[in-house]
Motif scaffolding. Sequence first.
Motif, PDB file in Angstrom:
ATOM      1  N   ALA A 123       0.844  -1.208   0.000  1.00 20.80           N
ATOM      2  CA  ALA A 123       0.000   0.000   0.000  1.00 20.80           C
ATOM      3  C   ALA A 123       0.872   1.247   0.000  1.00 20.80           C
ATOM      4  CB  ALA A 123      -0.922  -0.004   1.217  1.00 20.80           C
ATOM      5  N   GLY A 124       1.950   1.216   0.777  1.00 24.64           N
ATOM      6  CA  GLY A 124       2.856   2.364   0.831  1.00 24.64           C
ATOM      7  C   GLY A 124       3.561   2.583  -0.493  1.00 24.64           C
ATOM      8  N   SER A 127       1.085   3.913  -3.047  1.00 24.68           N
ATOM      9  CA  SER A 127       0.696   5.297  -2.776  1.00 24.68           C
ATOM     10  C   SER A 127       1.747   6.237  -3.345  1.00 24.68           C
ATOM     11  CB  SER A 127       0.564   5.531  -1.270  1.00 24.68           C
ATOM     12  OG  SER A 127      -0.580   4.889  -0.808  1.00 24.68           O
ATOM     13  N   ALA A 128       3.009   5.804  -3.220  1.00 22.97           N
ATOM     14  CA  ALA A 128       4.094   6.629  -3.774  1.00 22.97           C
ATOM     15  C   ALA A 128       4.043   6.606  -5.313  1.00 22.97           C
ATOM     16  CB  ALA A 128       5.433   6.115  -3.272  1.00 22.97           C
ATOM     17  N   ALA A 131       1.176   8.854  -6.391  1.00 20.69           N
ATOM     18  CA  ALA A 131       1.114  10.236  -5.864  1.00 20.69           C
ATOM     19  C   ALA A 131       0.849  11.217  -7.008  1.00 20.69           C
ATOM     20  CB  ALA A 131       2.407  10.570  -5.158  1.00 20.69           C
ATOM     21  N   LEU A 154      -5.515   8.045  -7.118  1.00 17.98           N
ATOM     22  CA  LEU A 154      -6.281   7.683  -5.917  1.00 17.98           C
ATOM     23  C   LEU A 154      -7.353   8.718  -5.595  1.00 17.98           C
ATOM     24  CD1 LEU A 154      -3.439   6.331  -3.577  1.00 17.98           C
ATOM     25  CD2 LEU A 154      -4.994   5.037  -5.045  1.00 17.98           C
ATOM     26  N   MET A 240      -4.683   1.331   1.997  1.00 16.01           N
ATOM     27  CA  MET A 240      -4.314   2.256   0.919  1.00 16.01           C
ATOM     28  C   MET A 240      -5.280   3.433   0.775  1.00 16.01           C
ATOM     29  SD  MET A 240      -3.249   0.850  -2.744  1.00 16.01           S
ATOM     30  CE  MET A 240      -2.941   1.829  -4.151  1.00 16.01           C
ATOM     31  N   THR A 241      -6.561   3.172   0.800  1.00 16.93           N
ATOM     32  CA  THR A 241      -7.524   4.254   0.542  1.00 16.93           C
ATOM     33  C   THR A 241      -8.537   4.433   1.665  1.00 16.93           C
ATOM     34  OG1 THR A 241      -9.106   2.784  -0.533  1.00 16.93           O
ATOM     35  CG2 THR A 241      -7.434   3.775  -1.945  1.00 16.93           C
TER      36      THR A 241
END
Lengths: 298, 445
Positions: A123-124, A127-128, A131, A154, A240-241
């Motif tokens: 998830a991290g 997310s990157a 972005a 996202l 994640m969301t």
Amino acid sequence: MYLSKTKARNIFIGVCITPAILLFVIFMVIPTIDVFRMSLYSWGGFSNQKQFVGFDNFKFLWNDMDFIQSFQNSILLIVIVALVTLVVAVFFAAILTKERIIGGNFFRVIFYIPNILSIVVIAGIFSAVYAPSNGLLNSVFAVLNLDFWQQKWLGNQQIVIYSVAGALVWQAIGYYMVMYMSSMASIPASYYEAASLEGASPFRQFFDITLPLIWNNIRTTLTFYIISTVNLSFLLVTAMTGGGPDGSTEVFLSYMYEQAYGNSTYGYGMAIGVVVFLFSFALAAIISHITKRDVLEY
Amino acid sequence: MNIKKLLFVLAMLSIVIALGACSDTEDANTSEADDGEKVLKVAALESAYGKEMWHQIAESYEALNDGVKVELTIEKNLEQVIRPKMQAGEFPDVLLLATNRPEAMTETMIKANGLEKINDVFEMTIPGEDQTVNEKLLEGFTDTLATNPYADGDTYLAPMFYSPTGLFNNAGLFKGKGWEVPTTWDEMWKLGEKAKEEGIALFTYPTTGYFDTFVGSLMYAVGGSDFFNAAMQYEDGIWETKEAEKVLKTIEKLAEYTHPNTVANANPKDFTKNQQLILNNEALFMPNGTWVVGEMKEAPRADNFEWGITAIPAFEEGGDRYAFTFFEQMWIPAKAENKETAKDFIAYMYSDEAAQIFLDSGAVQPIKGLTDKLEGQKQTFYSIYEDESVLPAMGTFASTKPVPGANISDVLYGQIDSVMSGELTYKDWQASIEEVSDRLRSAMK
């Protein structure tokens, strides 16, 4: 007391398997039955005031648009993740098994690494990647002068569920690829040699030899996809969301959790659990049925 | 004995052994330590203030009460730690766990009538002092639905650490640019245009959950406490009034001035990226509480950055502006074993000694005169109400019986992401809020 060989054997088997059966019954069967029982009650989760409401919780589900949305999202994820993962994993497995690629082992390891990462780490990472201003994906599009493909991966409710699917596919491919590779590696090389002598192209060889001979493996993994996607999508969405924006990535397990704990409607949450259980069971059975082929032995 | 009977006996024997192994040989619910001391079980959420202060509190309370041992459970994921125990009937005696948390354990306990009534705590003399709790508490903190969830005059939750909320900003940027902090929405929109020309967004928000105090302040500003309380008690048609429409339209208009990355980052993992927009001078305002300073203390920031806070703007020149007061609550489960000691413990929380321990960790309680002890930035934040045009606002939604699929927070705040991204008009938003409000009204106790 004299025991016959058969009786002694049966006693031995009984002694050995009874603990396992007991553990299974205590920790799997009874809780599952209890979920079914609790789905018939209105209960917040703590008090002794459990009110029997019959199938009311299921009637609510029928008209709960948020649940329907989460159900649609779950099905979408299952279908996308299963299809894309299957196709890509089989493709890479075939390439890495059949072709002599420089650094083939390196690629195997690289592909497998996502599978051993925690879902929170994934998830991290994603997310990157997603972005909006400095994420990898949008940066790559900028470098390639494909600015019109840049998105709020996202933040855009129309595409965010596909962004989640992308992370799930990335996580799953390596594992299934390794499974298919082991199946492919066990196919006798003489089959391919004979086909090659008769002029069959690699493409033809793949569809006429490789695919039929690993079909049983694909069937098994398809069922596994469904179960794991149901669980992993919940974990990934939570990490994640958080189900957002505005519930657009809510899947049925995250909605179940929210209703059971966040909305103090534990019985309703259990009703969702029952539907998820029946749905997963039915889907696995359907897929198993429609993918059934004659087993080819070699 | 045939083989089936033998297997049956073996199965039964295994069940007995398995159940025996699972049971605890000690009485899990014991409330007395081996040496005869009374054990008070205290469970508290480990928030930004840390856990050390709770150990100090336990020591100081034990020193004041011979024969009482405080057993602490301080966890960041407190709900997950204590939920299984509570479901098994093992309740802590005192909990510090606020409402409006994602796991909603406090709300669940309220809905299940699982909280002990604590009216008498406020009449108690604080242990070690000669004043009652009521005499030391700031006014208004025990008159809201956040402490009296059934709106029947009885108090079930004690107010603990509080924080003024409002629009946080970079005061250094405003000084540098020579910009005035807006006091009305008209001024706000003008500033939004001015900032847009310089590539700065007027607004951002961490997650939609932060709108709970923002929307509350808007509601107070547009219709006062009567309107706010009517909405909190799901009054019929309240969300179809002109006042409600004004609140919702203001947020819809705010979408035009909101940083474009906000919705993408407005989730439990990336929300600090939105907060970072303020530190980077990419956005001017965000709704938040004083905890944001500690939360972002390691984050990089623009030159001359200085935290500022302002109340939510008024709807007209000279109108009232509100800064919502967020506070955490402490409560006693109805099934707690040591209710009297638990009440004594809560009363002790308002002692000078306890207040100082909390204050040293950054936690401020609603105790008279306590803000005088604050220094620097914290003093600035807590003095927000010293501005005559700024009023405090407090409260939350009234408790209802649980209604499957109906969650007012999800629809009122959660849908703001859709409003911000243009997926939802205020009209549709308004209709869905009214619909959920109707369902909850019929479930009010």
